[in-house]
Motif scaffolding. Structure first.
Motif, PDB file in Angstrom:
ATOM      1  N   ALA A  37       4.026  39.421  18.390  1.00  0.00           N
ATOM      2  CA  ALA A  37       4.310  40.510  19.329  1.00  0.00           C
ATOM      3  C   ALA A  37       5.204  39.995  20.453  1.00  0.00           C
ATOM      4  O   ALA A  37       5.051  38.858  20.917  1.00  0.00           O
ATOM      5  CB  ALA A  37       3.010  41.059  19.901  1.00  0.00           C
ATOM      6  N   VAL A  38       6.143  40.837  20.875  1.00  0.00           N
ATOM      7  CA  VAL A  38       6.992  40.507  22.018  1.00  0.00           C
ATOM      8  C   VAL A  38       6.688  41.492  23.142  1.00  0.00           C
ATOM      9  O   VAL A  38       5.836  42.369  23.005  1.00  0.00           O
ATOM     10  CB  VAL A  38       8.483  40.530  21.624  1.00  0.00           C
ATOM     11  N   SER A  39       7.369  41.360  24.254  1.00  0.00           N
ATOM     12  CA  SER A  39       7.073  42.162  25.436  1.00  0.00           C
ATOM     13  C   SER A  39       7.158  43.657  25.120  1.00  0.00           C
ATOM     14  O   SER A  39       8.163  44.121  24.554  1.00  0.00           O
ATOM     15  CB  SER A  39       8.053  41.822  26.558  1.00  0.00           C
ATOM     16  N   PRO A  40       6.134  44.431  25.461  1.00  0.00           N
ATOM     17  CA  PRO A  40       6.130  45.869  25.165  1.00  0.00           C
ATOM     18  C   PRO A  40       7.345  46.576  25.766  1.00  0.00           C
ATOM     19  O   PRO A  40       7.680  46.370  26.935  1.00  0.00           O
ATOM     20  CB  PRO A  40       4.829  46.347  25.820  1.00  0.00           C
ATOM     21  N   GLY A  41       7.991  47.386  24.951  1.00  0.00           N
ATOM     22  CA  GLY A  41       9.144  48.145  25.418  1.00  0.00           C
ATOM     23  C   GLY A  41      10.440  47.364  25.453  1.00  0.00           C
ATOM     24  O   GLY A  41      11.470  47.898  25.864  1.00  0.00           O
ATOM     25  N   SER A  42      10.434  46.106  25.000  1.00  0.00           N
ATOM     26  CA  SER A  42      11.648  45.281  25.064  1.00  0.00           C
ATOM     27  C   SER A  42      12.644  45.643  23.964  1.00  0.00           C
ATOM     28  O   SER A  42      13.844  45.532  24.152  1.00  0.00           O
ATOM     29  CB  SER A  42      11.295  43.797  24.999  1.00  0.00           C
ATOM     30  N   GLY A  43      12.151  46.042  22.790  1.00  0.00           N
ATOM     31  CA  GLY A  43      13.045  46.470  21.715  1.00  0.00           C
ATOM     32  C   GLY A  43      13.762  45.320  21.034  1.00  0.00           C
ATOM     33  O   GLY A  43      14.988  45.199  21.148  1.00  0.00           O
ATOM     34  N   PRO A  44      13.044  44.462  20.276  1.00  0.00           N
ATOM     35  CA  PRO A  44      13.694  43.331  19.603  1.00  0.00           C
ATOM     36  C   PRO A  44      14.768  43.779  18.625  1.00  0.00           C
ATOM     37  O   PRO A  44      14.528  44.647  17.793  1.00  0.00           O
ATOM     38  CB  PRO A  44      12.531  42.636  18.884  1.00  0.00           C
ATOM     39  N   ARG A  45      15.940  43.169  18.744  1.00  0.00           N
ATOM     40  CA  ARG A  45      17.096  43.631  17.982  1.00  0.00           C
ATOM     41  C   ARG A  45      17.612  42.570  16.994  1.00  0.00           C
ATOM     42  O   ARG A  45      17.464  42.725  15.806  1.00  0.00           O
ATOM     43  CB  ARG A  45      18.220  44.042  18.945  1.00  0.00           C
ATOM     44  N   HIS A  46      18.207  41.484  17.515  1.00  0.00           N
ATOM     45  CA  HIS A  46      18.799  40.472  16.645  1.00  0.00           C
ATOM     46  C   HIS A  46      18.226  39.094  16.930  1.00  0.00           C
ATOM     47  O   HIS A  46      17.762  38.812  18.039  1.00  0.00           O
ATOM     48  CB  HIS A  46      20.323  40.447  16.805  1.00  0.00           C
ATOM     49  N   LEU A  47      18.310  38.221  15.913  1.00  0.00           N
ATOM     50  CA  LEU A  47      17.783  36.865  15.983  1.00  0.00           C
ATOM     51  C   LEU A  47      18.894  35.848  15.754  1.00  0.00           C
ATOM     52  O   LEU A  47      19.912  36.140  15.118  1.00  0.00           O
ATOM     53  CB  LEU A  47      16.720  36.653  14.896  1.00  0.00           C
ATOM     54  N   ALA A  48      18.672  34.637  16.273  1.00  0.00           N
ATOM     55  CA  ALA A  48      19.538  33.499  15.978  1.00  0.00           C
ATOM     56  C   ALA A  48      18.642  32.284  15.803  1.00  0.00           C
ATOM     57  O   ALA A  48      17.743  32.045  16.616  1.00  0.00           O
ATOM     58  CB  ALA A  48      20.546  33.267  17.098  1.00  0.00           C
ATOM     59  N   LEU A  49      18.887  31.531  14.742  1.00  0.00           N
ATOM     60  CA  LEU A  49      18.077  30.365  14.422  1.00  0.00           C
ATOM     61  C   LEU A  49      18.866  29.106  14.759  1.00  0.00           C
ATOM     62  O   LEU A  49      20.025  28.957  14.370  1.00  0.00           O
ATOM     63  CB  LEU A  49      17.712  30.383  12.935  1.00  0.00           C
TER      64      LEU A  49
END
Length: 429
Positions: A262-274
């Motif tokens: 889970a990430v911060s509520p309402g943050s809206g996770p969009r893209h990732l980078a590894l």
């Protein structure tokens, strides 16, 4: 994705600014205590050696010959420049100056693209909500001509039923599977890639449930990106609608849930980078314009706790936040995120935020904001040799090349290399 309409009266300022150095360091501040940024530090010698090795590898990367640009051909989320509509995928020959048009392939909303590890095939999603009378998006397979870069359609496959408006795709490192995030369908799909590059029928479906606190953007699951780790055994995936990162295992063409974070509520996770070391994962959150850092164990596919969360917009930013792209420099030393202007008159609403990465603990240090020449920069891409960053302006119909200083990671020397209607994605071959 952005599904809010930009009203005609809310236009951006004509003059853009560039902010770097000490001013940017004061503008971007961590949102978590400093203690959360310094776990698992490596020794200084190990950090220096790793950075030097990564830089050497990047410097020897072969230069690509062709660029492939995905576009919106209709109904572009966030709007367009108002010019002629795109017809599909644009193929360009890369040169020192302006890139030369090679081909335009007719395709319906081929928003995101991925190149096969062999460099022989290209895959596109069609960000649509119906195909042949059914509520589904599609994925396309193309052969790449090694001589001139031109594309030939191999086949087109529908995604799972109700798998509408696909948002992203990724090819597995072994080149045998294509993963797709279905923004409107609230699911992830896997399609087998055959020996001739064609796509087989959907072999794996993982359906999501849940919602988030933003009633307009998080009323249901909205898978937004898929990313394989280097092993190809684990698929990392964002869900903007439920504020979480999923990790799946892939075996025999099927996905199985491996873990959720889970990430911060309402943050809206969009893209990732590894990170190239496979030790850190970075996430850009669209709705609150932040980048978060997580530890990652590549052997187990376990995503650790959030270590840092840092803003992509300056302190005192006013108006609606709207972060978009996130790309890693191939050396692992720098990270870049884009912001897009919606309901804001701030001069840095359209901008690129640059960060330095601590090789020991993954912590981000702000470097710079770049805004000159940008108009709704939906996508970013880094040249394989790490020498340049490319910014795609959805509302500018343009691709801007920015030099990356190899020592500082800062951006300068802007050059427009191509004009493409409503560009969304850039890949190289």
């Amino acid at each position: 994705m952005t599904h809010r309409t930009h009203k005609p009266g809310q236009q951006r300022r004509a003059v853009m600014q560039w902010i770097g150095g000490a001013s940017a360091l004061g503008a971007l501040t961590p949102l978590l205590p400093a203690g959360a940024q310094t776990t698992n530090a490596a020794s200084p010698n190990a950090t220096t050696a790793t950075a030097a090795a990564n830089t050497a590898v990047v410097g020897n990367a072969p230069a690509p010959r062709f660029a492939y640009v995905g576009t919106y051909t209709s109904g572009a989320p966030g709007g367009t420049a108002g010019g002629p509509a795109s017809k599909g995928i644009h193929v360009l020959a890369i040169g020192e100056g302006a890139w030369a048009p090679v081909q335009t392939v007719t395709s319906a909303n081929p928003s995101f693209l991925a190149v096969h590890p062999s460099q022989r095939f290209l895959y596109a999603i069609n960000e649509i909500d119906s195909y042949q009378g059914l509520p589904t998006g599609t994925a396309e397979a193309y052969a790449i001509d090694a001589r001139d870069g031109r594309l030939t359609l191999l086949n087109r496959q529908p995604l799972s039923l109700s798998g509408v408006t696909p948002a992203h795709l990724a090819v597995s490192p072994d080149g045998r599977a294509l993963a797709v995030a279905l923004y409107g369908g609230g699911a992830y799909n896997v399609l087998p890639i055959e020996a001739d590059g064609k796509l087989g029928k959907v072999s794996g479906i993982e359906k999501e449930t849940g919602s988030g606190p933003d009633a307009q953007r998080q009323e249901s699951p909205h898978p937004h990106m898929v990313l394989f780790d280097a092993s190809g055994q684990h698929l990392l995936a964002t869900d903007l609608g439920t504020d979480r990162i999923n990790v799946f295992t892939l075996a025999d063409g099927k996905l199985a849930l491996h873990g959720r974070t889970a990430v911060s509520p309402g943050s809206g996770p969009r893209h990732l980078a590894l990170h190239p070391s496979q030790r850190f994962v970075y996430l850009v959150n669209e709705l609150d314009a932040t980048v978060a850092c997580f530890g990652y164990d590549a052997a187990s596919g376990k995503l650790g706790e959030q270590r840092q969360r840092i803003s992509t917009v300056p302190e005192g930013f006013s108006g609606q936040k709207n972060a978009a792209a996130l790309v890693m420099h191939p050396s692992g030393q720098f990270l870049y995120a884009s912001n897009r202007r919606l309901q804001s008159e701030h001069p840095l609403a359209d901008s690129i935020a640059a960060f330095r990465i601590d090789a020991g603990n993954g912590a981000l240090t702000p470097l710079q904001h770049w805004s000159e020449g940008l108009r709704f920069p939906r996508a970013l891409a880094v040249a394989p040799n790490g020498g340049h960053l490319y910014a795609l302006s959805q509302k500018g119909d343009s691709i801007l090349r920015l030099r990356i200083d190899a020592t500082t990671g800062k951006l300068d020397q802007p050059v427009q290399v191509a004009q493409v209607p409503t560009p969304v994605c850039l890949v190289f071959a």
